[in-house]
Design a protein around this motif. Structure first.
Motif, PDB file in Angstrom:
ATOM      1  N   ALA A  46     -40.128  17.253 -37.525  1.00 17.86           N
ATOM      2  CA  ALA A  46     -38.653  16.828 -37.577  1.00 17.86           C
ATOM      3  C   ALA A  46     -37.733  17.781 -36.632  1.00 17.86           C
ATOM      4  O   ALA A  46     -37.021  17.316 -35.934  1.00 17.86           O
ATOM      5  N   GLU A  47     -37.972  19.009 -37.069  1.00 20.41           N
ATOM      6  CA  GLU A  47     -37.193  19.972 -36.013  1.00 20.41           C
ATOM      7  C   GLU A  47     -37.583  19.830 -34.646  1.00 20.41           C
ATOM      8  O   GLU A  47     -36.551  20.031 -34.002  1.00 20.41           O
ATOM      9  N   LEU A  48     -38.789  19.722 -34.424  1.00 20.34           N
ATOM     10  CA  LEU A  48     -38.928  19.750 -32.763  1.00 20.34           C
ATOM     11  C   LEU A  48     -38.135  18.396 -32.133  1.00 20.34           C
ATOM     12  O   LEU A  48     -37.888  18.455 -31.096  1.00 20.34           O
ATOM     13  N   LEU A  49     -38.511  17.265 -32.944  1.00 23.67           N
ATOM     14  CA  LEU A  49     -37.781  16.228 -32.371  1.00 23.67           C
ATOM     15  C   LEU A  49     -36.364  16.248 -32.263  1.00 23.67           C
ATOM     16  O   LEU A  49     -35.525  15.652 -31.314  1.00 23.67           O
ATOM     17  N   ALA A  50     -35.725  16.875 -33.343  1.00 26.28           N
ATOM     18  CA  ALA A  50     -34.269  17.065 -33.163  1.00 26.28           C
ATOM     19  C   ALA A  50     -33.795  18.081 -32.110  1.00 26.28           C
ATOM     20  O   ALA A  50     -32.843  17.683 -31.489  1.00 26.28           O
TER      21      ALA A  50
ATOM     22  N   PRO B 295     -33.247  13.114 -26.924  1.00 25.17           N
ATOM     23  CA  PRO B 295     -31.875  13.034 -26.655  1.00 25.17           C
ATOM     24  C   PRO B 295     -31.290  12.122 -27.845  1.00 25.17           C
ATOM     25  O   PRO B 295     -31.808  11.883 -28.623  1.00 25.17           O
ATOM     26  N   PRO B 296     -29.787  12.314 -27.788  1.00 27.49           N
ATOM     27  CA  PRO B 296     -29.206  11.783 -29.047  1.00 27.49           C
ATOM     28  C   PRO B 296     -29.170  10.146 -28.954  1.00 27.49           C
ATOM     29  O   PRO B 296     -28.622   9.542 -30.195  1.00 27.49           O
TER      30      PRO B 296
ATOM     31  N   VAL C 209     -28.224  19.063 -30.802  1.00 30.21           N
ATOM     32  CA  VAL C 209     -29.111  19.044 -32.060  1.00 30.21           C
ATOM     33  C   VAL C 209     -28.548  18.176 -33.187  1.00 30.21           C
ATOM     34  O   VAL C 209     -29.191  17.492 -34.063  1.00 30.21           O
ATOM     35  N   LEU C 210     -27.375  18.415 -33.609  1.00 25.90           N
ATOM     36  CA  LEU C 210     -26.718  17.750 -34.705  1.00 25.90           C
ATOM     37  C   LEU C 210     -26.772  16.291 -34.249  1.00 25.90           C
ATOM     38  O   LEU C 210     -27.186  15.437 -35.062  1.00 25.90           O
ATOM     39  N   ALA C 211     -26.148  15.819 -33.058  1.00 26.11           N
ATOM     40  CA  ALA C 211     -26.078  14.512 -32.641  1.00 26.11           C
ATOM     41  C   ALA C 211     -27.481  13.922 -32.868  1.00 26.11           C
ATOM     42  O   ALA C 211     -27.491  12.706 -33.285  1.00 26.11           O
ATOM     43  N   THR C 212     -28.534  14.525 -32.268  1.00 19.62           N
ATOM     44  CA  THR C 212     -29.815  13.943 -32.446  1.00 19.62           C
ATOM     45  C   THR C 212     -30.374  13.931 -33.719  1.00 19.62           C
ATOM     46  O   THR C 212     -31.098  12.557 -33.849  1.00 19.62           O
ATOM     47  N   THR C 213     -30.101  14.730 -34.546  1.00 14.77           N
ATOM     48  CA  THR C 213     -30.583  14.815 -36.080  1.00 14.77           C
ATOM     49  C   THR C 213     -29.905  13.481 -36.724  1.00 14.77           C
ATOM     50  O   THR C 213     -30.745  12.697 -37.481  1.00 14.77           O
TER      51      THR C 213
ATOM     52  N   ILE D 170     -31.764  10.315 -38.264  1.00 14.05           N
ATOM     53  CA  ILE D 170     -31.487   9.905 -39.742  1.00 14.05           C
ATOM     54  C   ILE D 170     -31.163   8.315 -39.881  1.00 14.05           C
ATOM     55  O   ILE D 170     -31.546   8.013 -40.654  1.00 14.05           O
ATOM     56  N   ALA D 171     -30.232   8.128 -39.010  1.00 11.04           N
ATOM     57  CA  ALA D 171     -29.783   6.684 -38.724  1.00 11.04           C
ATOM     58  C   ALA D 171     -31.041   5.850 -38.667  1.00 11.04           C
ATOM     59  O   ALA D 171     -31.097   4.639 -39.208  1.00 11.04           O
ATOM     60  N   ILE D 172     -32.116   6.073 -37.719  1.00  7.29           N
ATOM     61  CA  ILE D 172     -33.133   5.454 -37.462  1.00  7.29           C
ATOM     62  C   ILE D 172     -33.876   5.118 -38.909  1.00  7.29           C
ATOM     63  O   ILE D 172     -34.465   4.128 -38.989  1.00  7.29           O
ATOM     64  N   GLU D 173     -34.276   6.240 -39.546  1.00  6.61           N
ATOM     65  CA  GLU D 173     -34.867   5.936 -40.984  1.00  6.61           C
ATOM     66  C   GLU D 173     -34.220   5.443 -41.902  1.00  6.61           C
ATOM     67  O   GLU D 173     -35.051   4.742 -42.701  1.00  6.61           O
ATOM     68  N   ASP D 174     -33.026   5.656 -42.058  1.00  2.70           N
ATOM     69  CA  ASP D 174     -32.156   4.745 -43.012  1.00  2.70           C
ATOM     70  C   ASP D 174     -32.426   3.300 -42.623  1.00  2.70           C
ATOM     71  O   ASP D 174     -32.637   2.313 -43.498  1.00  2.70           O
ATOM     72  N   ALA D 175     -32.394   2.903 -41.135  1.00  7.43           N
ATOM     73  CA  ALA D 175     -32.551   1.489 -40.980  1.00  7.43           C
ATOM     74  C   ALA D 175     -33.833   1.018 -41.305  1.00  7.43           C
ATOM     75  O   ALA D 175     -34.125  -0.076 -41.819  1.00  7.43           O
TER      76      ALA D 175
END
Length: 805
Positions: A714-718, A722-723, A784-788, A792-797
């Protein structure tokens, strides 16, 4: 033991007085001769004085016997918005200081004043005084002289004009003390501070006075001196506080309640209450005027701009006042005797002149502007400091690690052959190895955030990253030996409590709920035992872990000296993507895949070994504790959304608010999943790839912990993606990690673990980053915040969650 015999006083009197070489000469040759003399007489090496950036030819009139310079760091405070009589608009001030937190405190006050509408400033008056004394034979002669001298102002003005075109005599004020009369000559001195100028002008005037009195029977003085302390030169006096010496200047601002709360982390009422106690205590202590720490700003600007530094004594006295009306905080500062100049003296030197130019005060015509700027920034510091005391941040900012004994800390000199020889002997399998030289290497690569955080603490202690080239030789079979060198890095770790205290200071500066809650939970924000945890990682014999570590030559642990050292290979040009957190575009798809495949065997090797890992990773976070800490995470979120809306807008804050609220539910699920050793700081600040085969090398394991393996992913991907990353790419990388770990669980269960790990990363790491960002800019944080948030939005979907908007 032989007794050291000091030469007798009589013998010393017979010895010739030492003579300094190059007296009166302003050349580089004279400077070097003087430096050689100083080395010889003191036996000190004085290596730092070998070079000087100041041209000796520029120094006549500023210093004698020039040998070198002391470089004082200059920081920028502000900008501060002025709406003054002589200065308008934004001004940024250079402060020359070695006092940690001074620039930050001034900057905080400047931000508060600016957001509230700015500071109003004006010069009230400007003068310089010199007070010669005339002693007479009797009281009547002294009295007659005092009456006579005030009638001669016109003649004295003409004498002054012969000496200085910039000094204008405005007042003759005789003060009779018995048979002596001290005469206060009061001048306006335009853009110069005028102390030397008025001395010369007063001397010329006194020559004329003495010539006149010599022809007047009974009025000739029996004794005269150019100064007898009534002027208060470089001293505080009540007379100058009332009548002025230098510039009398005032600055005022009005701060609304919201700004006081948001920026100064206090309330108008708390500041006002403390102020009233301070006034009464100041009176009891005999304080002149009332002030908090204006002298800090005055001294720092004086040093940066070439002022007469000794004048800080008289210039630093202030009259500071606050009051509350209709919920607003009004603050006023009067500096009654600010002795400054923008021409002459040290202002002629190149760097000092540049800093005056920064303030828009270079050259004639800017003396009043300069005084108003100093007063405005001094007001900013007074407000910031008082608010820090009222809000409890002042004590937090000065917290130190309590030690019950004196510690013989590891020094830089200890990082030499005796420490390294046994490490290299074991690592190179050469029991007879000798270390012949240790040469330190200058390295511009960045240190870890934890190392930087600890460096804010006690500077006497050696901690940090020290690259070195170590030369060695060893004996071979048959008496034949060989020699070589090894490039390595010595990582000298701070104690966990040193990092914890410095992080708590940052939390204190946030004020509000963060400042209230953080001290209670500071032991559980991830920094506990970091000084021993990383050593345990590097001692491990687990092949999967050793495969991704830098080559380790050894560790050194001495608790008595608070010494925790790791000797590891120095990663050079044979690795890719080192320190690439700010340049994620350098990461190709094959690089990201290699990093994931590289860490997966570590995750696989330690799955199910919880008890073993706890032995050297405790304390480990739990669902129960995370639930209890929920109020801290919520406070950090609200602080971040308030202070950095450009990072956390309303939609982002709402999404994270929901995650924080549901911590009890999702952390219990997280805690029940299979866990392993995770790096827990797995991002491009701490990993790289070897260029030969793209194999992973991971360092800085101080935050390693027991967690689900997806936490590192999770941290590496964040950090790297890209956002605007697409859901399909994320799904493919999740499958890659799952297959590389060899986990038996299906894709859905694996994705659930990733989703919860992503939430945990956002709450426990990113919110702390946002807190740090307020004091130490983190360039990577916005992305990093924008990507995170996108992840999160992808996983919520995928999970079918409603939009957090």
């Amino acid at each position: 033991m032989s007794e050291i015999v000091e030469p007798s006083t009589d013998l010393l009197r017979k010895l010739p007085y030492p003579s300094l070489p190059g007296r009166g000469q302003y050349t580089e040759r004279a400077r070097r001769d003087l430096l050689a003399w100083l080395r010889k007489t003191t036996s000190a090496p004085l290596r730092s004085l070998e070079q000087s950036t100041i041209d000796p030819c520029s120094l006549p009139g500023n210093v004698e016997n020039f040998v070198g310079a002391v470089e004082i760091p200059v920081g920028l405070a502000g900008p501060l918005l002025f709406t003054g009589r002589n200065v308008e608009g934004m001004v940024t001030a250079p402060l020359a200081t070695t006092e940690g937190a001074l620039v930050a405190s001034v900057a905080r006050g400047a931000k508060a004043i600016t957001l509230a509408g700015g500071v109003t400033s004006q010069v009230i008056s400007q003068c310089m005084t010199r007070a010669p004394v005339f002693e007479f034979a009797g009281l009547s002669a002294a009295g007659e002289f005092a009456r006579w001298i005030v009638t001669r102002k016109d003649e004295l003005e003409r004498r002054v004009a012969e000496v200085s075109a910039h000094s204008r005599l405005t007042l003759i004020d005789p003060v009779q003390l018995g048979r002596a009369v001290h005469v206060r000559f009061v001048y306006e001195t335009a853009d110069a501070s005028g102390q030397n100028m008025t001395t010369a002008a007063t001397w010329r005037a006194c020559q004329w006075i003495n010539d006149q009195l010599a022809t007047m029977p009974g009025l000739a003085p029996v004794w005269f001196a150019i100064e007898a302390n009534l002027s208060g030169d470089k001293k505080f006096t009540h007379l100058n506080m009332i009548s002025g010496r230098g510039t009398r200047v005032v600055a005022e601002c009005v701060l609304d309640r919201t700004t006081v709360r948001r920026v100064l982390k206090s309330t108008p009422e708390a500041v006002d209450r403390l102020y009233r106690h301070c006034v009464l205590a100041g009176q009891q202590a005999g304080m002149a005027g009332h002030d908090i720490d204006a002298a800090n700003v005055i001294a720092a600007i004086f040093v940066a701009t070439g002022q007469d530094i000794a004048s800080v004594y008289e210039s630093g006295t202030g009259l500071f006042a606050v009051d509350v009306s209709e919920g607003e905080l009004r603050a006023t500062l009067v500096l009654p005797s600010l002795v400054t100049g923008v021409v002459g003296g040290g202002t002629r030197l190149a760097r000092q002149r540049d800093y005056l130019e920064v303030l828009g005060c270079g050259g004639e015509g800017h003396a009043a502007r300069f005084a108003e700027i100093i007063c405005g920034f001094a007001l900013a510091l007074n407000l910031s400091t008082m608010a820090a005391v009222a809000g409890g941040q002042f004590a937090d900012a000065h917290e130190r690690l309590g030690r019950g004994r004196r510690v013989n800390w590891l020094s830089r000199d200890d990082l030499g052959a005796p420490l390294l020889r046994p490490m290299l002997a074991r690592a190179l399998d050469a029991p007879g190895l000798e270390v012949t030289d240790v040469a330190w290497i200058e390295d511009a690569s960045g240190s870890s955030l934890i190392t930087e955080l600890a460096a804010r603490g006690d500077r006497r202690k050696t901690t940090g990253i020290f690259p070195a080239r170590v030369a060695w030789r060893r004996d071979g079979d048959g008496g034949n030996g060989d020699h070589g060198h090894t490039d390595l890095v010595l990582k000298v770790k701070p104690l966990d409590q040193e990092v914890i205290i410095e992080a708590a200071k940052l939390a204190s500066l946030c004020g509000g709920r963060v400042a209230d809650l953080y001290p209670h939970w500071r032991e559980w924000t991830g920094f506990k035992a970091l000084h021993t945890r990383e050593l345990s990682v590097y001692r491990t014999a687990e092949p999967a872990l050793r495969a991704v570590l830098p080559r380790t030559y050894g560790v050194h642990e001495d608790a008595g000296r608070e010494a925790y050292v790791i000797a590891m290979e120095r990663l050079g040009p044979d690795v890719l993507l080192k320190d690439s957190a700010d340049t994620p575009e350098r990461w190709r798809p094959e690089d990201l895949a290699a990093a994931i495949r590289g860490i997966a065997p570590v995750h696989a090797a330690f799955l199910g070994r919880d008890d073993e890992l706890r032995a050297w990773l405790d304390p480990v976070q739990s669902a129960e504790r995370m639930t209890a800490m929920r109020e801290l995470w919520a406070a950090l979120l609200e602080h971040g959304a308030s202070e950095h809306p450009e990072l956390l807008d309303a939609a982002a804050a709402a999404r994270l608010r929901r995650i924080v609220a549901e911590i009890p539910q999702w952390w219990r699920r997280l805690e029940s999943m299979p866990r392993t050793l995770v790096h827990n700081d797995f991002n491009p600040r701490n990993i790289a790839l070897r260029s030969a085969d793209l194999s992973l090398v991971a360092y800085d394991w101080e935050l390693a912990t027991l967690h689900v393996p997806q936490r590192d992913l999770a941290e590496l991907l964040a950090f790297v993606l890209p956002p605007d990353v697409g859901a399909a790419r994320v799904a493919a990388l999740l499958d890659l990690h799952r297959e590389a770990v060899g986990k038996a669980d299906g894709p859905e269960a694996w994705r659930e673990g990733y989703r919860l790990a992503l939430w945990d990363f956002a709450v426990t790491r990113l919110l702390l980053y946002v807190m740090v960002h307020g004091q130490r800019e983190l360039p990577f944080l916005s992305r990093v915040l924008a990507t995170t948030l996108r992840l999160i939005a992808i996983e919520d979907a995928v999970a079918g969650e409603p939009d957090a908007h």
